[in-house]
Design an enzyme around this catalytic site. Structure first.
Site, PDB file in Angstrom:
ATOM      1  N   ARG A 197      11.240  42.104  10.335  1.00 41.73           N
ATOM      2  CA  ARG A 197      11.967  42.130  11.617  1.00 41.73           C
ATOM      3  C   ARG A 197      11.016  41.798  12.758  1.00 41.73           C
ATOM      4  NH1 ARG A 197      15.169  47.604  12.850  1.00 41.73           N
ATOM      5  NH2 ARG A 197      13.020  48.314  12.950  1.00 41.73           N
ATOM      6  N   TYR A 256      14.196  55.431  22.885  1.00 40.49           N
ATOM      7  CA  TYR A 256      12.787  55.058  22.677  1.00 40.49           C
ATOM      8  C   TYR A 256      12.602  53.610  22.261  1.00 40.49           C
ATOM      9  CZ  TYR A 256      14.469  56.814  18.158  1.00 40.49           C
ATOM     10  OH  TYR A 256      15.234  57.066  17.053  1.00 40.49           O
ATOM     11  N   LYS A 257      13.719  52.867  22.117  1.00 42.99           N
ATOM     12  CA  LYS A 257      13.596  51.450  21.742  1.00 42.99           C
ATOM     13  C   LYS A 257      13.550  50.630  23.033  1.00 42.99           C
ATOM     14  CE  LYS A 257      16.272  52.261  17.503  1.00 42.99           C
ATOM     15  NZ  LYS A 257      15.199  52.318  16.510  1.00 42.99           N
ATOM     16  N   ASP A 271      27.349  53.585  17.530  1.00 45.92           N
ATOM     17  CA  ASP A 271      25.906  53.834  17.606  1.00 45.92           C
ATOM     18  C   ASP A 271      25.301  52.660  18.380  1.00 45.92           C
ATOM     19  OD1 ASP A 271      23.145  53.830  17.148  1.00 45.92           O
ATOM     20  OD2 ASP A 271      23.338  54.770  15.190  1.00 45.92           O
ATOM     21  N   PHE A 318      23.092  52.498   9.760  1.00 41.20           N
ATOM     22  CA  PHE A 318      21.762  53.113   9.684  1.00 41.20           C
ATOM     23  C   PHE A 318      21.831  54.375   8.809  1.00 41.20           C
ATOM     24  CE2 PHE A 318      18.164  55.586  11.249  1.00 41.20           C
ATOM     25  CZ  PHE A 318      17.168  54.621  11.185  1.00 41.20           C
TER      26      PHE A 318
END
Ligand SMILES: Cc1ncc(COP(=O)(O)O)c(C=O)c1O
Length: 424
Positions: free
Chosen positions: A384, A235-236, A210, A133
């Site tokens: 996605r 938050y995912k 991660d 990322f």
């Protein structure tokens, strides 16, 4: 127990049957409803709002802040460790005292990468991969520059995920730290945490994982994998809301040997002695910095409790079924229209999202949103779709792909402008 999809059919009745048999189906009602008809397939970006979280935040605001004021402090300062232990036990395979909720993923990466480099004097190389990322690559580059180290980038195929052979070829006696994503943000490729950790340890280096796209989506076994360090957001799949604080993990035996660079007063032994010099706690709390975000941490607790109620095994089983079902529909309906799968086919090698490659992915993603299906776009040409096992239905997957097929077939994206420069 890992479930696999058998007896695939494109008939909507299969989705209805899978929903009827879904042991987690009842949990969808525990989330605030977006507008009727909206299909939300972006749980890998921002999870939906659990109703209990809205209630608990309102209570904490009214009672602990409104009435309690600073008298609530003693409860507040314990919260990051309590929420961390809960995450460790229900989702991360970490015994108590190793996970704490704090800061953002970006800041936690910085703290732990600096600490790791400092713990391996004489070794001046950080290894990561070019598909990691962006924030990870940027932070590691900054840490390397700051510490006079080198950032060594291995190449990872955009769709297949990290190559153990490429990693093995890039690490050696000069390597201090290897930093990798467990689930790749674009393809959803799932790395072998235990295997790659062992490879890194054989070279005498530390590993920093991660977990942003894996926490709450796939079982994570930090202790059993002998991982050294990890970070991740909430938050995912954890559904703790925009800007909710992240978590970090430092294996027990490393804690008092690692020094982080942000020498804040929350990491200080005897915090209220207000001493003249920084003397960090010997525990995982030494990796915290300043006053915790209480409302966000409360949301992390509620999100973790809800996932704990579902059970990570059941979430993983449903995640595999959902992604397999999406891939089955994409193979049948979208492949003939020029849409290629950009996620590993082996369910054990992917997380909980599916990426599709199409030259018009950007415009298609915009047309999908207009049609009430929220997925997202990632450069260079990927769409996605991120079903969240705790609230996504199989009928959502069927309806979304039926809409997607129509959009591609009819070029119903043609009125959107080309991908804007700030998205490429
Ligand atoms: C894999 C991964 N790492 C790191 C981040 C960045 O986290 P933050 O912006 O919360 O620091 C994200 C954000 O989406 C991510 O997906």
């Amino acid at each position: 127990m890992t479930a696999f999809l058998t007896g695939f059919s494109t008939d909507r009745s299969l989705a209805e049957d899978l929903d009827a048999a879904d042991p987690l189906a009842g949990l969808r009602d525990r989330f605030a409803c977006p507008e009727p008809g909206l299909i939300y397939l972006d749980g890998n970006s921002l999870g939906m709002l659990p109703r209990v979280t809205a209630q608990r935040i309102a209570e904490v605001v009214a009672q602990q802040w409104g009435d309690g004021l600073i008298r609530s402090w003693a409860d507040w300062v314990r919260l990051p460790g309590q929420a961390g232990d809960l995450l460790g036990s229900v989702l991360l395979g970490a015994a108590p005292g190793q996970v704490v909720v704090s800061d953002s993923t970006t800041v936690n990466l910085y703290k732990l990468a600096c600490a790791a480099l400092r713990a391996r004097p004489g070794r001046r190389v950080i290894v990561t991969d070019d598909d990691n990322f962006p924030t990870d690559r940027y932070v590691l580059d900054g840490v390397a520059a700051q510490c006079g180290a080198e950032l060594r980038m291995i190449h990872t195929d955009l769709d297949a995920g990290i190559s153990p052979a490429a990693l093995a070829g890039a690490i050696g006696p000069d390597t201090a730290l290897v930093s990798l994503s467990h689930v790749a943000y674009r393809s959803g490729a799932l790395a072998d945490m235990a295997g790659l950790t062992a490879l890194v340890h054989d070279a005498g280096a530390l590993v920093l994982w991660d977990l942003c796209h894996s926490a709450g989506a796939v079982p994570v076994e930090l202790d059993a994998s002998a991982a050294d360090l990890a970070v991740g957001c909430t938050y995912k799949y954890l559904n703790a809301g925009p800007g909710a604080p992240a978590f970090l993990y430092v294996r027990q035996d490393l804690q008092d040997r690692l020094r982080q660079p942000i020498q804040g007063w929350f990491g200080q032994r005897g915090q209220f002695e207000m001493g003249p010099a920084y003397d960090p706690l010997p525990t995982v709390a030494r990796f915290t910095t300043g006053t915790p975000n209480i409302l966000g941490t409360v949301a992390v607790q509620e999100g973790a409790r809800l996932l704990g109620e579902a059970g990570i095994g059941a979430l993983r089983d449903k995640g595999i079924l959902l992604t397999s079902y999406l891939i089955g529909l994409a193979d049948s309906w979208l492949a003939p229209l020029g849409c290629a799968l950009a996620t590993p086919r082996d369910p054990l090698r992917r997380g909980s999202h599916v990426s599709l490659q199409h030259p018009e992915a950007w415009r298609i993603s915009q047309a999908l949103i207009r049609a009430g299906v929220i997925g997202d776009y990632r450069v260079p040409d990927r769409l996605r779709l991120g079903p969240a096992p705790i609230y996504t239905r199989f009928t959502d997957a069927w309806d979304a792909l039926a809409i997607l097929r129509e959009i591609i077939e009819n070029q119903a994206y043609a009125d959107f402008p080309a991908v804007p420069a700030d998205v490429t």
